[in-house]
Design an enzyme around this catalytic site. Structure first.
Site, mmCIF file in Angstrom:
data_model
loop_
_atom_site.group_PDB
_atom_site.id
_atom_site.type_symbol
_atom_site.label_atom_id
_atom_site.label_comp_id
_atom_site.label_asym_id
_atom_site.label_seq_id
_atom_site.Cartn_x
_atom_site.Cartn_y
_atom_site.Cartn_z
ATOM 1 C CG ASP A 146 -2.286 0.669 0.920
ATOM 2 O OD1 ASP A 146 -2.249 1.829 0.471
ATOM 3 O OD2 ASP A 146 -3.340 0.068 1.151
ATOM 4 C CG HIS A 189 -1.529 1.275 -3.213
ATOM 5 N ND1 HIS A 189 -2.738 1.043 -2.596
ATOM 6 C CD2 HIS A 189 -1.208 0.105 -3.825
ATOM 7 C CE1 HIS A 189 -3.124 -0.201 -2.821
ATOM 8 N NE2 HIS A 189 -2.210 -0.789 -3.554
#
Length: 552
Positions: free
Chosen positions: A292, A326
């Protein structure tokens, strides 16, 4: 601290700061205070720890930390494989993991108890973290050893993220698959939690026992520090986290140096670092490779975050690499308490979804301001190299007015406490080789993204600039080498834009398109417009006075 380069400090001239060469920190930032410890050493083996990978050493860690806290000093974890349940830190303790030491947290979920805590910016019930500390002062985790959070025992996995053979192997290992056959869960409790509305959010009138039936779904953050002062995290590797990896909340004087965080790329919610409502710190020489966001700034969510009202502020982040996350450097989306006075320099992002990622949405509120970036290198960015998005996690707007070829317009809403603010960003010396979009600015009609300056930057991407609902956006000495050139730069409902010395590939079909009846005061200067087949295209009913072109 190492001094910032003169070019970084020069960034601050004309803004809230003044140029002062040879300063140890930017002028407005206080010096970060590190903890100190005595030389007294408490070896966990003296408290019954056994490095056989079979013995659960939770109690040995607790005894060693308790003894060390009374005198102050170092808890020593020597080389070896140390299986343990959750470890709770105490004040005046330096937990030192030697090179060759592997602290393996238990994959038995019953070894972790439900507690009241905070998750994604709101009060919640979650499992206790493998490493934690609350209301502490003068603490550290140091050394060149490894902490492994046994995250695979906690995490769900989407079928789409694995090869067919990997998926079949995972299903055969145990656990359960949802009715659609698209997501694997380690236990039936975990699956049940996935179907619960707002799982784990602490609701009025409920207590910990009310969440017992979905306990396995409530994954813990791996290293959780709350309301701690003088914190040093240095040298170790932390990996395989169940959820967020390093999460300081309401902490002051944080030094994070030379830490490596590693998680599988498919691991959901496995941010490397989440600095939430923290004050005064430095992050340097770290390496993050997670599933993430990489370096993430937060300050609470929606009404609870605004009520807390504590921004993350006064941080230097430098000399750090982020892989496959991300986002490389991220603010939001839980930023309702605000963020300010953040300095990012000499960082490298490789294969992240987004490079510089600033995200919020209606309902968050909060002010993000005084953000300074100097020197970021990026390659293979799947999405935007530089992103300002005030419409995060919401359904994309649909076309309501304007030309069919234009990007959709967003309907304005009344200003209120939940209206977020992005303003005063200074970004320079950024290079990106490969992205879907070079720069995307997407503000709200009732609250534009404001006062953004991007300078001395080279971006190779499919799309160049997309600017929607921006005010005071200035690009200077920026190269937009985009493969889609109809147009290179798309501007909609934005004002007070200066595009100064924009470079682009020869033969572009259209350099600049401006649409939207709220667009005005767009300047294109010091740019070789002759290198494009057409320089400017205006939307319907827009006056030619909207765009001023000063040709070379």
């Amino acid at each position: 601290m190492k001094q910032l380069t003169a070019c970084v400090l020069a960034l601050f001239t004309g803004g809230i700061l003044a140029f002062r060469p040879a300063a140890d920190t930017p002028p407005t930032l206080p010096k970060v205070v590190e903890p100190t410890f005595s030389r007294d050493t408490f070896n966990i083996t003296k408290y019954g720890a056994v490095a056989d990978g079979q013995t659960l050493n939770t109690e040995a860690f607790r005894k060693a930390i308790d003894a060390c806290s009374q005198k102050g000093g170092v808890v020593l974890v020597p080389r070896g494989l140390w299986l343990t349940g959750p470890i709770q830190l105490k004040s005046n303790v330096n937990l030192h993991v030697q090179r060759g030491a592997l602290v393996q947290f238990s994959g038995k979920l019953s070894d972790f108890q439900l507690i009241k805590t905070n998750w994604e910016g709101v009060d919640a019930v979650r499992n206790q973290s493998p490493l934690s500390g609350s209301d502490l002062e003068n603490i550290a985790i140091t050394g060149e050893g490894v902490f492994d959070g046994a995250g695979d025992a906690w995490r769900m996995v989407k079928k789409e993220k694995l090869a067919e053979g990997q998926w079949q192997k995972l299903v055969k290992s145990g656990g359960v698959v949802d009715a659609k056959g698209t997501t694997w869960y380690p236990t039936a409790q975990s699956l049940k939690g996935s179907t619960t509305t707002k799982p784990g959010v602490l609701q009025p009138g409920k207590d910990i026992a009310d969440y017992a039936d979905i306990k396995d779904f409530l994954r813990p953050n791996m290293l959780s520090l709350q309301r701690c002062k003088k914190v040093l995290l240095e040298g170790f590797t932390i990996q395989n986290s169940p959820a967020w990896t390093i999460h300081p909340l309401l902490c002051e004087n944080i030094t994070l140096r030379g830490v490596t965080a590693r998680n599988p790329w498919y691991g959901q919610n496995t941010d490397a670092l989440d600095l939430e409502s923290c004050k005064n710190g430095i992050v340097e020489n770290c390496t993050f490779d997670v599933g993430d966001d990489g370096i993430c700034i937060k300050s609470g969510r929606d009404e609870q975050g605004r009520k807390r009202g504590v921004p993350t502020e006064n941080f230097i982040i430098r000399d750090t690499k982020v892989y496959h996350a991300h986002g490389g450097f991220v603010i939001g989306s839980e930023m309702s308490g605000g963020a300010r006075n953040l300095y990012v320099t000499n960082c490298t992002f490789i294969g992240t979804d987004v490079g510089l990622r600033f995200k919020t949405t209606r309902g968050r509120g909060g002010v993000v301001e005084n953000i300074f970036v100097d020197g970021v290198q990026m390659t293979d960015i799947a999405g935007e190299a530089i992103l300002f998005d005030m419409y995060y996690a919401a359904k994309d707007p649909v076309q309501v007015t304007g030309e069919a070829f234009a990007i959709p317009e967003i309907k304005a809403e009344p200003l209120n406490d939940g209206t977020p603010v992005f303003r005063n960003f200074r970004i320079k010396n950024v290079t990106c080789k490969g992205a879907a979009t070079g720069i995307l600015v997407r503000g709200l009609p009732e609250m534009n993204v404001q006062d953004i300056e991007i300078e001395n930057t080279v971006l190779e991407s499919k799309k160049g600039l997309v600017c929607q609902e921006g005010n005071g956006i200035r690009l200077k000495n920026v190269a937009l080498y985009s493969t889609e050139t109809k147009p290179v730069m798309e501007v909609q409902n934005s004002q007070n834009l200066t595009l100064d010395n924009i470079r682009f590939a020869d033969g572009a079909d259209l350099l600049l398109r401006v649409t939207g009846d709220r667009s005005k005061a767009v300047k294109l200067v010091n740019t070789n417009t002759k290198a494009a087949k057409k320089d400017v295209e205006l939307g319907q009913k827009l006056s030619k006075k909207v765009v001023t072109v000063s040709k070379l």
